[in-house]
Design a protein around this motif. Structure first.
Motif, PDB file in Angstrom:
ATOM      1  N   GLU A 286       0.807  -1.220   0.000  1.00 48.17           N
ATOM      2  CA  GLU A 286       0.000   0.000   0.000  1.00 48.17           C
ATOM      3  C   GLU A 286       0.841   1.272   0.000  1.00 48.17           C
ATOM      4  OE1 GLU A 286      -2.653  -0.166   3.270  1.00 48.17           O
ATOM      5  OE2 GLU A 286      -3.488  -2.107   2.707  1.00 48.17           O
ATOM      6  N   GLY A 287       2.162   1.150   0.179  1.00 51.91           N
ATOM      7  CA  GLY A 287       3.001   2.328   0.254  1.00 51.91           C
ATOM      8  C   GLY A 287       4.246   2.016   1.059  1.00 51.91           C
ATOM      9  N   VAL A 288       4.779   3.036   1.739  1.00 54.79           N
ATOM     10  CA  VAL A 288       5.990   2.842   2.537  1.00 54.79           C
ATOM     11  C   VAL A 288       5.825   3.490   3.911  1.00 54.79           C
ATOM     12  CG1 VAL A 288       7.492   2.750   0.507  1.00 54.79           C
ATOM     13  CG2 VAL A 288       7.102   4.946   1.649  1.00 54.79           C
ATOM     14  N   VAL A 289       6.613   2.996   4.861  1.00 53.42           N
ATOM     15  CA  VAL A 289       6.705   3.601   6.184  1.00 53.42           C
ATOM     16  C   VAL A 289       8.145   4.066   6.358  1.00 53.42           C
ATOM     17  CG1 VAL A 289       6.481   3.267   8.661  1.00 53.42           C
ATOM     18  CG2 VAL A 289       4.920   2.093   7.103  1.00 53.42           C
ATOM     19  N   VAL A 290       8.331   5.347   6.601  1.00 55.97           N
ATOM     20  CA  VAL A 290       9.663   5.930   6.741  1.00 55.97           C
ATOM     21  C   VAL A 290      10.066   5.878   8.211  1.00 55.97           C
ATOM     22  CG1 VAL A 290      11.100   7.951   6.304  1.00 55.97           C
ATOM     23  CG2 VAL A 290       9.133   7.460   4.817  1.00 55.97           C
TER      24      VAL A 290
ATOM     25  N   ALA B 101      -4.198   6.320  -6.315  1.00 52.46           N
ATOM     26  CA  ALA B 101      -4.562   6.333  -7.729  1.00 52.46           C
ATOM     27  C   ALA B 101      -5.973   6.879  -7.842  1.00 52.46           C
ATOM     28  CB  ALA B 101      -4.482   4.920  -8.307  1.00 52.46           C
ATOM     29  N   SER B 102      -6.288   7.461  -8.993  1.00 52.78           N
ATOM     30  CA  SER B 102      -7.621   8.031  -9.182  1.00 52.78           C
ATOM     31  C   SER B 102      -8.544   7.033  -9.862  1.00 52.78           C
ATOM     32  CB  SER B 102      -7.545   9.317 -10.008  1.00 52.78           C
ATOM     33  OG  SER B 102      -7.078   9.042 -11.312  1.00 52.78           O
ATOM     34  N   ALA B 103      -9.833   7.186  -9.611  1.00 53.09           N
ATOM     35  CA  ALA B 103     -10.859   6.334 -10.207  1.00 53.09           C
ATOM     36  C   ALA B 103     -12.162   7.127 -10.219  1.00 53.09           C
ATOM     37  CB  ALA B 103     -11.010   5.035  -9.414  1.00 53.09           C
ATOM     38  N   GLU B 104     -13.198   6.527 -10.780  1.00 52.64           N
ATOM     39  CA  GLU B 104     -14.485   7.206 -10.867  1.00 52.64           C
ATOM     40  C   GLU B 104     -15.591   6.349 -10.246  1.00 52.64           C
ATOM     41  OE1 GLU B 104     -11.653   8.731 -13.439  1.00 52.64           O
ATOM     42  OE2 GLU B 104     -12.590   6.763 -13.811  1.00 52.64           O
TER      43      GLU B 104
ATOM     44  N   PHE C 194     -12.220  10.458  -7.931  1.00 52.81           N
ATOM     45  CA  PHE C 194     -11.667  10.516  -6.578  1.00 52.81           C
ATOM     46  C   PHE C 194     -10.284   9.876  -6.560  1.00 52.81           C
ATOM     47  CE2 PHE C 194     -13.891   6.485  -6.908  1.00 52.81           C
ATOM     48  CZ  PHE C 194     -13.009   5.581  -6.334  1.00 52.81           C
ATOM     49  N   ALA C 195      -9.535  10.160  -5.513  1.00 49.97           N
ATOM     50  CA  ALA C 195      -8.225   9.545  -5.304  1.00 49.97           C
ATOM     51  C   ALA C 195      -8.306   8.659  -4.070  1.00 49.97           C
ATOM     52  CB  ALA C 195      -7.148  10.608  -5.129  1.00 49.97           C
ATOM     53  N   GLY C 196      -7.866   7.425  -4.216  1.00 52.77           N
ATOM     54  CA  GLY C 196      -7.881   6.499  -3.088  1.00 52.77           C
ATOM     55  C   GLY C 196      -6.590   5.722  -3.013  1.00 52.77           C
ATOM     56  N   ASP C 197      -6.294   5.168  -1.838  1.00 54.78           N
ATOM     57  CA  ASP C 197      -5.094   4.347  -1.733  1.00 54.78           C
ATOM     58  C   ASP C 197      -5.394   2.951  -2.270  1.00 54.78           C
ATOM     59  OD1 ASP C 197      -6.274   2.803   0.354  1.00 54.78           O
ATOM     60  OD2 ASP C 197      -5.600   4.249   1.851  1.00 54.78           O
ATOM     61  N   THR C 198      -4.408   2.072  -2.185  1.00 55.42           N
ATOM     62  CA  THR C 198      -4.543   0.751  -2.799  1.00 55.42           C
ATOM     63  C   THR C 198      -5.092  -0.306  -1.857  1.00 55.42           C
ATOM     64  OG1 THR C 198      -2.223   0.243  -2.295  1.00 55.42           O
ATOM     65  CG2 THR C 198      -2.696   1.232  -4.449  1.00 55.42           C
TER      66      THR C 198
END
Length: 244
Positions: free
Chosen positions: A97-101, A122-125, A210-214
């Protein structure tokens, strides 16, 4: 940096704590349902050790087979380009889903947020099917898509809209009639809560981007998404079914 990984099933962390014979010391939370554990060493707890030392011990325990399935070792890197690659939304299909710094010299800070979580987006509708607040100036949007059988499926709820977005979207919405498929449907405020949302169905003919995470489960977004704009060039029937 370490990958932010989504577990295949929710609740696996709680089950992991119940494993008999393993005294675990939680070091790092990698994502929903995923924890990294090590048994306490002879020298005592590792809370005051820097992350680099804790990570090295964790890798050693996996290499020696002390820790194995169902536990998972998150990938880690100090290379910027590798971390940026993990932010590609395409990795969402693999559960990343991303990274943790994390700071290499950072100690474990119980009860504090000492890490930086960066989620890929990412964007979707989707079609606006219901709202919270007033229809003419909604606070949040409940979004849906039609499945292959023609049923309107809930896929996401937005974070609270800005004042501009409330008037922009609200001016296009009309209250849904008695035949609306969500008229008597109950929606929870979020994962792991029993709080029910007070929502107002609207005529499902306005498509928004809209923009949402994975973090998506069979087409449904785990976390609130962010409204971007109205897509008046699209109709609800042009949108793909949930999960496609």
């Amino acid at each position: 940096m370490t990958c932010l990984v989504r577990a295949a099933t929710r609740g696996s962390a709680a089950r992991g704590r119940q494993l008999a014979g393993l005294h675990v010391d939680s070091l790092d939370v990698g994502g929903p349902g995923l924890l990294q554990f090590v048994p306490p060493p002879a020298g005592g707890p590792l809370l005051d050790e820097p992350y680099q030392a804790r990570r090295a011990l964790l890798e050693e325990l996996f290499a020696e087979g002390v820790l194995a399935a169902p536990f998972v070792l998150c990938p880690a890197t100090i290379d910027r380009s590798t971390a940026e690659d993990w932010l590609d939304p395409a990795w969402g299909a693999a559960g990343i889903e991303g990274v943790v710094v994390k700071g290499l010299s950072q100690k474990c800070q119980l009860g504090r947020r000492g890490w930086i979580k960066v989620r890929a987006r990412a964007s979707a509708e989707a079609v606006v099917a219901s709202v919270t607040g007033r229809v003419a100036a909604p606070v949040t949007l409940l979004l849906g898509r039609y499945d292959k059988a023609g049923r309107l499926r809930f896929i996401a709820r937005t974070a609270p809209l800005s004042a501009t977005a409330r008037w922009e979207v609200g001016g296009l919405l009309y209250p849904g009639g008695a035949e609306h498929p969500w008229r008597h449907r109950r929606f929870l405020a979020g994962w792991g809560t029993r709080e029910v949302i007070d929502h107002r169905p609207v005529v499902p003919d306005v498509v928004v981007e809209f923009a949402g995470d994975t973090a998506v489960d069979e087409g449904r977004y785990w976390h609130p998404v962010h409204y971007l704009r109205v897509r008046d060039d699209l109709s609800p029937q042009q949108l793909p079914p949930p999960g496609v």
